[in-house]
Design a protein around this motif. Structure first.
Motif, short mmCIF file in Angstrom:
data_model
loop_
_atom_site.label_atom_id
_atom_site.label_comp_id
_atom_site.label_asym_id
_atom_site.label_seq_id
_atom_site.Cartn_x
_atom_site.Cartn_y
_atom_site.Cartn_z
N VAL A 128 0.99 -1.16 0.03
CA VAL A 128 0.20 0.08 -0.12
C VAL A 128 0.68 1.29 0.04
O VAL A 128 0.57 2.15 -0.88
CB VAL A 128 -0.99 0.05 1.23
N LYS A 129 2.02 1.07 0.79
CA LYS A 129 2.77 2.38 1.03
C LYS A 129 3.72 2.65 -0.54
O LYS A 129 3.83 3.81 -0.82
CB LYS A 129 4.01 2.22 1.71
N LEU A 130 3.81 1.62 -1.25
CA LEU A 130 4.32 1.74 -2.55
C LEU A 130 3.41 2.45 -3.57
O LEU A 130 3.77 3.14 -4.44
CB LEU A 130 4.92 0.28 -2.94
N MET A 131 2.24 2.08 -3.30
CA MET A 131 1.11 2.36 -4.54
C MET A 131 0.30 3.71 -3.95
O MET A 131 -0.29 4.39 -5.03
CB MET A 131 0.27 1.26 -4.60
N CYS A 132 0.59 4.12 -2.91
CA CYS A 132 0.00 5.49 -2.24
C CYS A 132 0.58 6.33 -1.93
O CYS A 132 1.85 6.13 -1.36
CB CYS A 132 -1.31 5.19 -1.29
N THR A 133 0.11 7.78 -2.07
CA THR A 133 0.99 8.77 -1.34
C THR A 133 1.05 8.57 0.15
O THR A 133 0.09 7.94 0.74
CB THR A 133 0.32 10.13 -1.76
N PRO A 134 1.96 9.25 0.88
CA PRO A 134 2.22 9.19 2.37
C PRO A 134 0.70 9.32 3.13
O PRO A 134 0.63 8.86 4.21
CB PRO A 134 3.36 9.89 2.73
N SER A 135 0.16 10.70 2.56
CA SER A 135 -1.15 10.95 3.38
C SER A 135 -2.35 9.78 2.95
O SER A 135 -3.22 9.80 4.05
CB SER A 135 -1.49 12.22 2.88
N ILE A 136 -2.34 9.09 1.72
CA ILE A 136 -3.38 8.39 1.48
C ILE A 136 -3.27 7.02 2.05
O ILE A 136 -4.28 6.25 2.40
CB ILE A 136 -3.76 8.29 -0.12
N ALA A 137 -2.08 6.49 2.05
CA ALA A 137 -1.58 5.09 2.38
C ALA A 137 -2.42 4.72 3.71
O ALA A 137 -2.96 3.52 4.06
CB ALA A 137 -0.12 4.97 2.52
N PRO A 138 -2.09 5.58 4.81
CA PRO A 138 -2.82 5.12 6.16
C PRO A 138 -4.29 4.76 6.19
O PRO A 138 -4.80 3.83 6.68
CB PRO A 138 -2.36 6.17 7.06
N ALA A 139 -5.07 5.75 5.42
CA ALA A 139 -6.48 5.83 5.54
C ALA A 139 -6.94 4.31 4.44
O ALA A 139 -7.72 3.53 5.03
CB ALA A 139 -7.09 6.89 4.68
N VAL A 140 -6.08 4.06 3.50
CA VAL A 140 -6.22 2.64 2.66
C VAL A 140 -6.22 1.75 3.35
O VAL A 140 -7.00 0.63 3.62
CB VAL A 140 -5.67 2.75 1.48
N PHE A 141 -5.00 1.69 4.27
CA PHE A 141 -4.55 0.50 4.82
C PHE A 141 -5.58 0.19 5.91
O PHE A 141 -5.71 -0.87 6.45
CB PHE A 141 -3.25 0.63 5.47
N GLY A 142 -5.93 1.31 6.67
CA GLY A 142 -7.02 1.36 7.86
C GLY A 142 -8.37 0.83 7.33
O GLY A 142 -8.71 -0.16 7.95
N GLY A 143 -8.67 1.30 6.24
CA GLY A 143 -9.79 0.30 5.61
C GLY A 143 -9.41 -1.10 5.37
O GLY A 143 -10.56 -1.96 5.71
N ILE A 144 -8.41 -1.56 5.06
CA ILE A 144 -8.18 -2.99 4.56
C ILE A 144 -8.30 -3.61 6.08
O ILE A 144 -8.78 -4.50 6.05
CB ILE A 144 -6.88 -2.97 4.16
N LEU A 145 -7.80 -3.11 6.96
CA LEU A 145 -7.66 -3.63 8.38
C LEU A 145 -9.31 -3.60 8.87
O LEU A 145 -9.68 -4.68 9.60
CB LEU A 145 -7.11 -3.04 9.49
N LEU A 146 -10.11 -2.88 8.50
CA LEU A 146 -11.57 -2.72 8.89
C LEU A 146 -11.97 -3.93 8.22
O LEU A 146 -13.13 -4.54 8.66
CB LEU A 146 -12.13 -1.42 8.64
N GLY A 147 -11.81 -4.10 7.13
CA GLY A 147 -12.29 -4.93 6.07
C GLY A 147 -11.83 -6.40 6.79
O GLY A 147 -12.79 -7.47 6.72
N TYR A 148 -10.66 -6.55 7.28
CA TYR A 148 -10.13 -7.85 7.89
C TYR A 148 -11.10 -8.20 9.12
O TYR A 148 -11.51 -9.36 9.22
CB TYR A 148 -8.74 -7.92 8.14
N VAL A 149 -11.22 -7.34 9.87
CA VAL A 149 -12.24 -7.30 11.13
C VAL A 149 -13.49 -7.88 10.47
O VAL A 149 -14.16 -8.91 11.50
CB VAL A 149 -12.44 -6.03 11.90
N MET A 150 -14.25 -7.08 9.66
CA MET A 150 -15.70 -7.71 9.52
C MET A 150 -15.65 -9.10 8.72
O MET A 150 -16.46 -9.86 9.08
CB MET A 150 -16.07 -6.48 8.17
N TYR A 151 -14.24 -9.46 8.00
CA TYR A 151 -14.17 -10.78 7.52
C TYR A 151 -14.10 -11.70 8.59
O TYR A 151 -14.95 -13.05 8.55
CB TYR A 151 -13.06 -10.84 6.81
#
Length: 239
Positions: free
Chosen positions: A154-177
């Motif tokens: 995610v850090k490679l593909m996103c800017t430093p400001s966007i990456a944490p939000a995207v990864f946080g969303g991935i973690l939320l998705g994992y919790v829901m899963y």
């Protein structure tokens, strides 16, 4: 001489036995034992402790971590109105990761001693004992090992400001899963959508383990052609 097949003794710790099954492992692990009593993994009580995880540990550990990542985007240059869309993007990315991991890693075919042993610890134990409530969700340490390369990507593909939000969303998705996965095995849904998801997932366990890899949604099964076919006439007769 015909070589004798290895027989697993279910009354003894299983982890260091299953490797000896060799090519018979895949068939053995997909013959489920429907019991709420989980098997013993290790002879050591200390090691055994780390093999059991209650479902509530997942949101307790990972929701604060997800919130921390998302807050880092809020504190950075990312406009506040863009945070939610990138979190939702992360949740959507997780649905693809969920499908990909389940299909290509959790269902990898193994026949070597250590391949079988690793697979049993990773996912085979869940297929052999699908109602074992303490081996259903992912232990946090194992989840962290999988999360690290995803975060780096995610850090490679996103800017430093966007990456944490995207990864946080991935973690939320994992919790829901993981919470959804637990519920599909141990909950008693009353409404149509969760009832349909439960039926869909149990079909993966008890009828066609090479189909139906989506847990929270059949979306990617539809995209990649792994939706389970309907039962044949012979299947219906056997029931």
């Amino acid at each position: 001489m015909v070589a004798q097949k290895f027989l697993v003794d279910l009354n003894k710790p299983l982890v260091f036995q299953v490797g000896h099954l060799g090519e018979d492992y895949d068939e053995w692990v997909h013959e489920p034992i429907v019991s709420k009593e989980g098997p013993r993994f290790f002879g050591s009580d200390f090691l055994e402790l780390f093999t059991r995880t209650a479902w509530w540990v997942i949101p307790t550990v990972w929701l604060p971590v997800a919130s921390w990542f998302i807050s880092n985007s809020v504190k950075s240059d990312l406009p506040s109105e863009q945070v939610a869309p990138f979190v939702l993007l992360g949740i959507f990315v997780w649905t693809l990761a969920e499908y990909t991991l389940h299909r290509f890693l959790f269902h990898v075919k193994t026949k070597s001693y250590w391949g079988n042993t690793f697979h049993y610890l990773l996912h085979g134990c869940h297929h052999k004992h699908p109602m074992d409530s303490y081996r259903l969700v992912f232990p946090p340490v194992a989840a962290a090992l999988l999360a690290l390369p995803i975060w780096n990507l995610v850090k490679l593909m996103c800017t430093p400001s966007i990456a944490p939000a995207v990864f946080g969303g991935i973690l939320l998705g994992y919790v829901m899963y993981d919470c959804t996965h637990y519920y599909l095995h141990h909950g008693q849904p009353k409404s149509e959508v969760p009832k349909s998801l439960k039926k869909y997932h149990l079909n993966h366990h008890y009828r066609l383990q090479n189909y139906g890899f989506g847990i929270t949604s059949p979306l990617w099964d539809k995209v990649f052609g792994t939706v389970p076919p309907p039962p044949s006439k012979s299947d219906v007769k056997r029931r």
